[in-house]
Design a protein around this motif. Structure first.
Motif, PDB file in Angstrom:
ATOM      1  N   PRO A   1      13.276 -42.546 -10.919  1.00 11.94           N
ATOM      2  CA  PRO A   1      13.511 -43.326  -9.583  1.00 11.94           C
ATOM      3  C   PRO A   1      11.996 -43.910  -9.399  1.00 11.94           C
ATOM      4  N   ASP A   2      10.949 -43.321  -9.811  1.00  6.79           N
ATOM      5  CA  ASP A   2       9.709 -43.600  -9.160  1.00  6.79           C
ATOM      6  C   ASP A   2       9.094 -44.883 -10.118  1.00  6.79           C
ATOM      7  N   ILE A   3       9.459 -46.053  -9.603  1.00  4.43           N
ATOM      8  CA  ILE A   3       9.025 -47.208 -10.529  1.00  4.43           C
ATOM      9  C   ILE A   3       7.673 -47.605 -10.173  1.00  4.43           C
ATOM     10  N   ARG A   4       7.059 -47.678 -11.143  1.00  5.95           N
ATOM     11  CA  ARG A   4       5.413 -47.927 -11.513  1.00  5.95           C
ATOM     12  C   ARG A   4       5.098 -48.997 -12.274  1.00  5.95           C
ATOM     13  N   PRO A   5       4.282 -49.881 -12.075  1.00  7.19           N
ATOM     14  CA  PRO A   5       3.789 -50.880 -13.096  1.00  7.19           C
ATOM     15  C   PRO A   5       3.250 -49.995 -14.305  1.00  7.19           C
ATOM     16  N   ILE A   6       3.298 -50.828 -15.444  1.00  6.30           N
ATOM     17  CA  ILE A   6       3.018 -50.105 -16.979  1.00  6.30           C
ATOM     18  C   ILE A   6       1.503 -50.105 -16.849  1.00  6.30           C
ATOM     19  N   GLU A   7       0.940 -51.056 -16.179  1.00  9.89           N
ATOM     20  CA  GLU A   7      -0.753 -51.042 -16.095  1.00  9.89           C
ATOM     21  C   GLU A   7      -1.299 -49.740 -15.343  1.00  9.89           C
ATOM     22  N   GLU A   8      -0.317 -49.201 -14.241  1.00 11.62           N
ATOM     23  CA  GLU A   8      -0.834 -48.128 -13.463  1.00 11.62           C
ATOM     24  C   GLU A   8      -0.602 -46.712 -14.648  1.00 11.62           C
ATOM     25  N   LEU A   9       0.589 -46.609 -15.235  1.00 11.03           N
ATOM     26  CA  LEU A   9       0.841 -45.730 -16.254  1.00 11.03           C
ATOM     27  C   LEU A   9      -0.443 -45.918 -17.347  1.00 11.03           C
ATOM     28  N   ALA A  10      -0.555 -46.815 -17.787  1.00  8.29           N
ATOM     29  CA  ALA A  10      -1.646 -46.929 -18.692  1.00  8.29           C
ATOM     30  C   ALA A  10      -3.175 -46.330 -18.456  1.00  8.29           C
ATOM     31  N   GLU A  11      -3.392 -46.766 -17.033  1.00  4.25           N
ATOM     32  CA  GLU A  11      -4.744 -46.647 -16.712  1.00  4.25           C
ATOM     33  C   GLU A  11      -4.767 -45.176 -16.298  1.00  4.25           C
ATOM     34  N   LYS A  12      -3.680 -44.334 -15.973  1.00  2.00           N
ATOM     35  CA  LYS A  12      -3.667 -43.013 -15.542  1.00  2.00           C
ATOM     36  C   LYS A  12      -3.752 -42.121 -16.630  1.00  2.00           C
ATOM     37  N   ILE A  13      -3.032 -42.630 -17.697  1.00  2.00           N
ATOM     38  CA  ILE A  13      -3.264 -41.690 -19.117  1.00  2.00           C
ATOM     39  C   ILE A  13      -4.609 -42.027 -19.606  1.00  2.00           C
ATOM     40  N   GLN A  14      -5.241 -43.058 -19.346  1.00  2.00           N
ATOM     41  CA  GLN A  14      -6.714 -43.357 -19.958  1.00  2.00           C
ATOM     42  C   GLN A  14      -7.548 -42.384 -19.161  1.00  2.00           C
ATOM     43  N   ARG A  15      -7.561 -42.227 -17.751  1.00  2.00           N
ATOM     44  CA  ARG A  15      -8.128 -41.535 -16.979  1.00  2.00           C
ATOM     45  C   ARG A  15      -8.088 -39.866 -17.376  1.00  2.00           C
ATOM     46  N   HIS A  16      -6.725 -39.657 -17.454  1.00  2.00           N
ATOM     47  CA  HIS A  16      -6.433 -38.177 -17.895  1.00  2.00           C
ATOM     48  C   HIS A  16      -7.100 -37.673 -19.196  1.00  2.00           C
ATOM     49  N   LEU A  17      -7.124 -38.701 -20.084  1.00  2.00           N
ATOM     50  CA  LEU A  17      -7.726 -38.248 -21.544  1.00  2.00           C
ATOM     51  C   LEU A  17      -9.515 -38.480 -21.429  1.00  2.00           C
ATOM     52  N   ASP A  18      -9.770 -39.147 -20.472  1.00  2.00           N
ATOM     53  CA  ASP A  18     -11.264 -39.661 -20.526  1.00  2.00           C
ATOM     54  C   ASP A  18     -11.428 -40.377 -21.716  1.00  2.00           C
ATOM     55  N   ALA A  19     -10.652 -41.364 -21.911  1.00  2.00           N
ATOM     56  CA  ALA A  19     -10.553 -42.285 -22.938  1.00  2.00           C
ATOM     57  C   ALA A  19     -11.479 -43.459 -22.439  1.00  2.00           C
ATOM     58  N   PRO A  20     -11.940 -44.304 -23.612  1.00  2.00           N
ATOM     59  CA  PRO A  20     -13.051 -45.537 -23.021  1.00  2.00           C
ATOM     60  C   PRO A  20     -11.831 -46.303 -22.124  1.00  2.00           C
ATOM     61  N   LYS A  21     -12.510 -47.088 -21.302  1.00  2.00           N
ATOM     62  CA  LYS A  21     -11.803 -48.187 -20.572  1.00  2.00           C
ATOM     63  C   LYS A  21     -11.261 -49.219 -21.159  1.00  2.00           C
ATOM     64  N   ASN A  22     -12.131 -49.675 -22.297  1.00  2.00           N
ATOM     65  CA  ASN A  22     -11.283 -50.601 -23.103  1.00  2.00           C
ATOM     66  C   ASN A  22     -10.107 -50.509 -23.920  1.00  2.00           C
ATOM     67  N   LEU A  23      -9.621 -49.085 -23.870  1.00  2.00           N
ATOM     68  CA  LEU A  23      -8.474 -48.974 -24.272  1.00  2.00           C
ATOM     69  C   LEU A  23      -7.071 -49.645 -23.833  1.00  2.00           C
ATOM     70  N   VAL A  24      -7.501 -49.802 -22.433  1.00  5.93           N
ATOM     71  CA  VAL A  24      -6.284 -50.765 -21.623  1.00  5.93           C
ATOM     72  C   VAL A  24      -6.832 -52.056 -21.576  1.00  5.93           C
ATOM     73  N   THR A  25      -6.027 -53.037 -22.106  1.00  8.68           N
ATOM     74  CA  THR A  25      -6.343 -54.443 -21.962  1.00  8.68           C
ATOM     75  C   THR A  25      -5.008 -55.071 -21.224  1.00  8.68           C
ATOM     76  N   ILE A  26      -5.362 -55.954 -20.473  1.00 10.51           N
ATOM     77  CA  ILE A  26      -4.283 -56.720 -20.075  1.00 10.51           C
ATOM     78  C   ILE A  26      -4.126 -58.095 -20.501  1.00 10.51           C
ATOM     79  N   GLN A  27      -2.917 -58.253 -21.038  1.00 10.99           N
ATOM     80  CA  GLN A  27      -2.605 -59.263 -21.575  1.00 10.99           C
ATOM     81  C   GLN A  27      -1.769 -60.439 -20.679  1.00 10.99           C
ATOM     82  N   LYS A  28      -1.964 -61.477 -21.134  1.00 11.20           N
ATOM     83  CA  LYS A  28      -0.949 -62.799 -20.351  1.00 11.20           C
ATOM     84  C   LYS A  28       0.509 -62.515 -20.761  1.00 11.20           C
ATOM     85  N   LEU A  29       1.230 -62.608 -19.690  1.00  5.99           N
ATOM     86  CA  LEU A  29       2.634 -62.532 -19.698  1.00  5.99           C
ATOM     87  C   LEU A  29       3.329 -63.516 -20.585  1.00  5.99           C
ATOM     88  N   PRO A  30       4.094 -63.585 -21.517  1.00  4.77           N
ATOM     89  CA  PRO A  30       4.789 -64.819 -21.924  1.00  4.77           C
ATOM     90  C   PRO A  30       5.744 -65.543 -21.125  1.00  4.77           C
TER      91      PRO A  30
END
Length: 84
Positions: A1-30
Motif C-alpha cells: 500500500p506504500d507506493i514509492r517510485p522505483i528510483e527511491e527503492l533503488a537508491e535506498k538499496i544502494q545506500r543500505h548496501l554502501d554500493a557505488p552510486k553508479n549502481l543506480v542509473t536513470i534511463q529515459k522512459l520509452p
C-alpha cells in the motif's frame, strides 16, 4: 500500500548496501510507458490472502541483510567499488 517510485527503492538499496552510486542509473522512459502507476494490493489480498506485515523500510532492510549474507558467503559476486 506504500507506493514509492522505483528510483527511491533503488537508491535506498544502494545506500543500505554502501554500493557505488553508479549502481543506480536513470534511463529515459520509452514513449509507451507511463511515469505513474497506481498498483493495488487488493487482488493479492482477496485471491491469495496475503497482507504485508512489514513496512517498506523494514522490507528493504531485510533484503539488504540477506544480500550481505550472500555476498559474504561467496554466493554472489562482490559489488565493484566506484571508480573515481
Amino acid at each position: 500500500p506504500d507506493i514509492r517510485p522505483i528510483e527511491e527503492l533503488a537508491e535506498k538499496i544502494q545506500r543500505h548496501l554502501d554500493a557505488p552510486k553508479n549502481l543506480v542509473t536513470i534511463q529515459k522512459l520509452p514513449g509507451r510507458m507511463t511515469l505513474c502507476k497506481r498498483p493495488s494490493l487488493q487482488r493479492q489480498k482477496d485471491i491469495l490472502g496475503i497482507v504485508p506485515k512489514v513496512s517498506f523500510d523494514e522490507g528493504v532492510a531485510r533484503v539488504c541483510t540477506r544480500i550481505r549474507e550472500r555476498l559474504s558467503s561467496g554466493e554472489l559476486p562482490a559489488l565493484e567499488q566506484e571508480k573515481n
